[in-house]
Design an enzyme around this catalytic site. Structure first.
Site, mmCIF file in Angstrom:
data_model
loop_
_atom_site.group_PDB
_atom_site.id
_atom_site.type_symbol
_atom_site.label_atom_id
_atom_site.label_comp_id
_atom_site.label_asym_id
_atom_site.label_seq_id
_atom_site.Cartn_x
_atom_site.Cartn_y
_atom_site.Cartn_z
ATOM 1 N N ASP A 94 102.265 35.133 38.230
ATOM 2 C CA ASP A 94 102.556 35.947 39.415
ATOM 3 C C ASP A 94 101.856 35.460 40.683
ATOM 4 O OD1 ASP A 94 99.994 36.543 38.637
ATOM 5 O OD2 ASP A 94 100.187 38.706 38.833
ATOM 6 N N ASP B 272 100.419 36.090 33.447
ATOM 7 C CA ASP B 272 101.355 36.888 34.251
ATOM 8 C C ASP B 272 102.358 36.073 35.085
ATOM 9 O OD1 ASP B 272 100.131 39.112 33.247
ATOM 10 O OD2 ASP B 272 98.909 39.495 35.021
ATOM 11 N N ARG C 219 97.858 37.575 24.688
ATOM 12 C CA ARG C 219 96.947 36.673 25.400
ATOM 13 C C ARG C 219 96.363 35.582 24.511
ATOM 14 N NH1 ARG C 219 94.167 40.244 29.460
ATOM 15 N NH2 ARG C 219 92.214 39.783 28.423
ATOM 16 N N GLY D 178 117.449 38.932 24.293
ATOM 17 C CA GLY D 178 118.697 39.706 24.358
ATOM 18 C C GLY D 178 118.463 41.205 24.390
ATOM 19 N N GLY E 36 93.216 33.956 37.775
ATOM 20 C CA GLY E 36 94.362 34.541 38.478
ATOM 21 C C GLY E 36 93.994 35.000 39.875
ATOM 22 N N ASP E 37 94.753 35.962 40.403
ATOM 23 C CA ASP E 37 94.535 36.309 41.817
ATOM 24 C C ASP E 37 93.164 36.934 42.080
ATOM 25 O OD1 ASP E 37 95.239 38.667 40.563
ATOM 26 O OD2 ASP E 37 96.535 39.375 42.190
ATOM 27 N N ARG F 113 85.453 39.807 34.123
ATOM 28 C CA ARG F 113 85.863 40.267 35.458
ATOM 29 C C ARG F 113 84.591 40.861 36.071
ATOM 30 N NH1 ARG F 113 91.652 40.465 34.748
ATOM 31 N NH2 ARG F 113 92.202 41.212 32.692
ATOM 32 N N GLY G 44 91.523 37.561 33.003
ATOM 33 C CA GLY G 44 92.121 37.537 31.658
ATOM 34 C C GLY G 44 92.266 36.103 31.164
ATOM 35 N N THR H 36 96.806 32.380 34.216
ATOM 36 C CA THR H 36 97.070 33.772 33.871
ATOM 37 C C THR H 36 98.420 33.850 33.176
ATOM 38 O OG1 THR H 36 97.706 35.942 34.757
ATOM 39 C CG2 THR H 36 97.818 34.113 36.293
ATOM 40 N N GLY I 283 101.637 42.969 31.950
ATOM 41 C CA GLY I 283 102.076 42.737 33.331
ATOM 42 C C GLY I 283 101.805 43.980 34.152
ATOM 43 N N ARG I 284 100.592 44.051 34.667
ATOM 44 C CA ARG I 284 100.166 45.213 35.435
ATOM 45 C C ARG I 284 100.914 45.258 36.764
ATOM 46 N NH1 ARG I 284 94.147 45.713 34.450
ATOM 47 N NH2 ARG I 284 94.200 43.643 35.334
HETATM 48 O O1 F6P Z 1 96.098 39.425 34.036
HETATM 49 C C1 F6P Z 1 96.429 39.230 32.714
HETATM 50 C C2 F6P Z 1 96.561 40.528 31.985
HETATM 51 O O2 F6P Z 1 96.831 40.220 30.645
HETATM 52 C C3 F6P Z 1 97.593 41.515 32.544
HETATM 53 O O3 F6P Z 1 98.912 41.231 32.162
HETATM 54 C C4 F6P Z 1 97.094 42.809 31.980
HETATM 55 O O4 F6P Z 1 97.533 43.864 32.764
HETATM 56 C C5 F6P Z 1 95.604 42.659 32.049
HETATM 57 O O5 F6P Z 1 95.347 41.280 32.017
HETATM 58 C C6 F6P Z 1 94.849 43.352 30.943
HETATM 59 O O6 F6P Z 1 93.483 43.164 31.161
HETATM 60 P P1 F6P Z 1 92.328 43.575 30.148
HETATM 61 O O7 F6P Z 1 92.297 42.569 29.050
HETATM 62 O O8 F6P Z 1 91.103 43.551 30.974
HETATM 63 O O9 F6P Z 1 92.674 44.928 29.626
#
Ligand code: F6P
Length: 325
Positions: free
Chosen positions: A132, A130, A258, A188, A104-105, A74, A13, A128, A173-174
């Site tokens: 994470d 996220d 994003r 809040g 990312g990971d 990806r 992403g 990323t 945030g998957r």
């Molecule tokens: O890893 C970043 C992220 O934005 C995640 O928060 C989300 O779950 C995922 O990518 C969505 O990916 P895509 O754009 O392939 O649907």
């Protein structure tokens, strides 16, 4: 081995600040008299041979832009033996001595697998939204994404208050609740539902009953995309079945999170990560991820960075329980 040519790419992403980072890598490379090759579309481009030579001018006027000028993907093919072989052959053909990967990971898992078979020094840069990755307190793009979410939540709060409504707002945030937690606290919100915690409908209903008793006329519940409840629409339905007091609406924020111009924080983080990655590579470091620990740039083993997700700040979550009464 003396490094003469460095390739770099973005993968997974996209995240705001990637372009600032690309700029930093290209210019730090050129400053050190290295040849810099950009690979388009991440690992897929490595397989398909999408290599472009870059110079200082290739990265003019991009520090402020979201997305990634190198594009991203990806790649499933990269995780196959034939995909990796093609990628390696292309890297060798272009005389590439080292690679910098921003992602990312998933990106770093790919690099770890690749390095089990082929030997090319890799440096990873955490990019990323996220936030994470274990081994760094910050990943590029998180600050901008949280600010985008907060801006949207401020607007939703206006209309929620005007109509006396309960809103379920789903954020990205998957696997990680970091965006949900920070944006929830920062705006809040009454409740924050995270992938790291089991959703408890009884608790949630009690909270809403409590809010109604305290004369709250509108409420916001943040739902992280990966929450076990199955998404904001499903959770809203379940709550309605149990406590139909508030007029309810659902908003899924989606991919606006994003994009957008990177915040100052992400421009600076991208710049620091990029220059540091080149410097460390030229010092002989390999198979490491750059990161921040206690506000300082550090290097972490790539294998460690992908082993598990970084833990959530449970203190922050407990603050929200105190403050959302
Ligand atoms: O890893 C970043 C992220 O934005 C995640 O928060 C989300 O779950 C995922 O990518 C969505 O990916 P895509 O754009 O392939 O649907």
């Amino acid at each position: 081995m003396k490094i003469k040519t460095i390739a770099m790419f973005t993968s997974g992403g996209d995240s705001p600040g990637m372009n600032a980072c690309i700029r930093a890598i290209v210019r730090a490379g050129v400053f050190n008299n290295k040849k810099i090759i950009g690979i388009r579309h991440g690992y897929q481009g490595m397989i398909d041979g999408e290599f472009i030579e870059m110079n200082s001018r290739s990265v003019s006027n991009i520090i402020q832009r979201g997305g990634t000028i190198l594009k991203t993907a990806r790649s499933k093919e990269f995780m196959t033996a034939t995909g990796m072989k093609k990628a390696y052959t292309n890297l060798k053909q272009k005389n590439i001595d080292a690679v910098i990967a921003i992602g990312g990971d998933g990106t770093f898992k790919g690099a770890v697998e690749f390095n089990k078979k082929y030997s090319i020094p890799f440096i990873g840069i955490p990019g990323t939204i996220d936030n994470d990755l274990d081994g760094t307190e910050y990943t590029l793009g998180f600050d901008t994404a949280v600010n985008t979410v907060i801006e949207a939540l401020d607007k939703i709060k206006d209309t929620a208050a005007a109509h006396d409504r309960l809103f379920f707002v789903e954020v990205m945030g998957r696997d990680s609740g970091c965006i949900a937690l920070w944006s929830g606290v920062g705006s809040g919100a009454e409740e924050i539902l995270l992938p790291e915690e089991k959703t408890n409908y009884t608790k949630l209903v009690n909270k809403l009953k409590e809010s109604a008793k305290r004369k709250k006329t509108s409420c916001i519940i943040i739902v992280a995309e990966g929450d076990d409840g199955g998404g904001a629409f499903k959770i809203a339905e379940e709550i309605k079945k149990r406590f139909d007091y508030y007029d309810t609406r659902v908003t899924v924020l989606g991919h606006i999170q994003r994009g957008g111009n990177p915040s100052a924080m992400d421009r600076i983080a991208g710049t620091k990560f990029g220059v540091f990655a080149v410097q460390q590579l030229l010092k002989g470091q390999k198979n490491k991820m750059v990161g921040f620990k206690n506000n300082k740039l550090v290097l972490v083993d790539l294998k460690k960075a992908v082993k598990k997700h970084s833990p959530l700040d449970k203190n922050l979550l407990s603050y929200n329980k105190i403050l959302s009464i």
